[in-house]
Design a protein around this motif. Structure first.
Motif, PDB file in Angstrom:
ATOM      1  N   THR A  11       6.401  -2.129   2.982  1.00 35.42           N
ATOM      2  CA  THR A  11       5.410  -2.847   2.176  1.00 35.42           C
ATOM      3  C   THR A  11       4.047  -2.176   2.170  1.00 35.42           C
ATOM      4  OG1 THR A  11       4.942  -4.253   4.079  1.00 35.42           O
ATOM      5  CG2 THR A  11       6.508  -5.089   2.456  1.00 35.42           C
ATOM      6  N   ARG A  14       2.624   3.154  -0.857  1.00 36.58           N
ATOM      7  CA  ARG A  14       2.503   3.111  -2.305  1.00 36.58           C
ATOM      8  C   ARG A  14       3.895   3.011  -2.914  1.00 36.58           C
ATOM      9  NH1 ARG A  14      -0.305   8.298  -2.402  1.00 36.58           N
ATOM     10  NH2 ARG A  14       0.838   8.646  -4.309  1.00 36.58           N
ATOM     11  N   ARG A  43      -0.511   1.832  -6.757  1.00 35.10           N
ATOM     12  CA  ARG A  43      -0.349   0.459  -6.251  1.00 35.10           C
ATOM     13  C   ARG A  43       0.532   0.416  -5.014  1.00 35.10           C
ATOM     14  NH1 ARG A  43       1.200  -3.774 -10.682  1.00 35.10           N
ATOM     15  NH2 ARG A  43       1.231  -5.067  -8.836  1.00 35.10           N
ATOM     16  N   ARG A  44       0.283  -0.559  -4.172  1.00 34.66           N
ATOM     17  CA  ARG A  44       1.063  -0.751  -2.950  1.00 34.66           C
ATOM     18  C   ARG A  44       2.229  -1.695  -3.241  1.00 34.66           C
ATOM     19  NH1 ARG A  44      -0.685   2.789   1.141  1.00 34.66           N
ATOM     20  NH2 ARG A  44      -2.796   3.327   0.543  1.00 34.66           N
ATOM     21  N   THR A  46       3.133  -4.192  -1.506  1.00 33.74           N
ATOM     22  CA  THR A  46       2.753  -5.593  -1.251  1.00 33.74           C
ATOM     23  C   THR A  46       2.142  -6.254  -2.478  1.00 33.74           C
ATOM     24  OG1 THR A  46       0.641  -4.816  -0.372  1.00 33.74           O
ATOM     25  CG2 THR A  46       2.368  -5.323   1.213  1.00 33.74           C
ATOM     26  N   THR A  47       1.522  -5.461  -3.372  1.00 30.40           N
ATOM     27  CA  THR A  47       0.857  -6.045  -4.535  1.00 30.40           C
ATOM     28  C   THR A  47       1.808  -6.287  -5.706  1.00 30.40           C
ATOM     29  OG1 THR A  47       0.248  -3.883  -5.427  1.00 30.40           O
ATOM     30  CG2 THR A  47      -1.317  -4.928  -3.918  1.00 30.40           C
ATOM     31  N   SER A  49       4.526  -7.993  -7.990  1.00 29.88           N
ATOM     32  CA  SER A  49       5.011  -9.356  -8.205  1.00 29.88           C
ATOM     33  C   SER A  49       6.544  -9.343  -8.178  1.00 29.88           C
ATOM     34  CB  SER A  49       4.509  -9.891  -9.545  1.00 29.88           C
ATOM     35  OG  SER A  49       5.100  -9.156 -10.598  1.00 29.88           O
TER      36      SER A  49
END
Length: 125
Positions: A11, A14, A43-44, A46-47, A49
């Motif tokens: 998580t 990237r 983006r990671r 974890t971000t 959706s």
């Protein structure tokens, strides 16, 4: 933690790097997948959706051969070469390098640890 193709994606990493944890996806294919899905490379995980994870999962399942299917396909290709008894198949069967590397020295990864030869003694001067 996102689970794609039976692999837990880390998580904190990237998206581009996290996808490479899947067998059969390297740097180029990871960028290609992110481009198809429309996710920025920076983006990671974890971000992401749930919808984006599902889109990534569907894209990989539809367009790429990964994990178990890829391993099975590679194993079948090697088995086919061995059954044909072609040069590459014989090298696989004997556990020797397949792509023309030298074996007089080196090739220890394929051949295993060095075994002493009985009756051969070191010459001292």
């Amino acid at each position: 933690m996102a689970r794609i193709a039976g692999v837990n994606i880390p998580t904190a990493k990237r998206v581009e790097i996290g996808l490479q944890y899947i067998h059969g996806i390297g740097a180029a294919k990871a960028k290609e997948i992110c481009g198809k899905v429309g996710i920025e490379l920076a983006r990671r995980v974890t971000t992401l959706s749930d919808d984006e994870v599902i889109r990534i999962r569907d894209t990989i399942a539809r367009d790429y051969t990964v994990e178990g299917d890829l391993r099975r396909e590679v194993a079948m290709n090697i088995k086919r070469l061995m059954d044909l008894a072609c040069y590459r198949g014989l090298r696989h069967r004997r556990g020797l390098p397949v792509h023309g590397q030298r074996t007089h020295t080196n090739a220890r990864t394929r051949k295993g640890p060095a075994k002493p030869i009985a009756g051969k003694k070191k010459v001292t001067k």
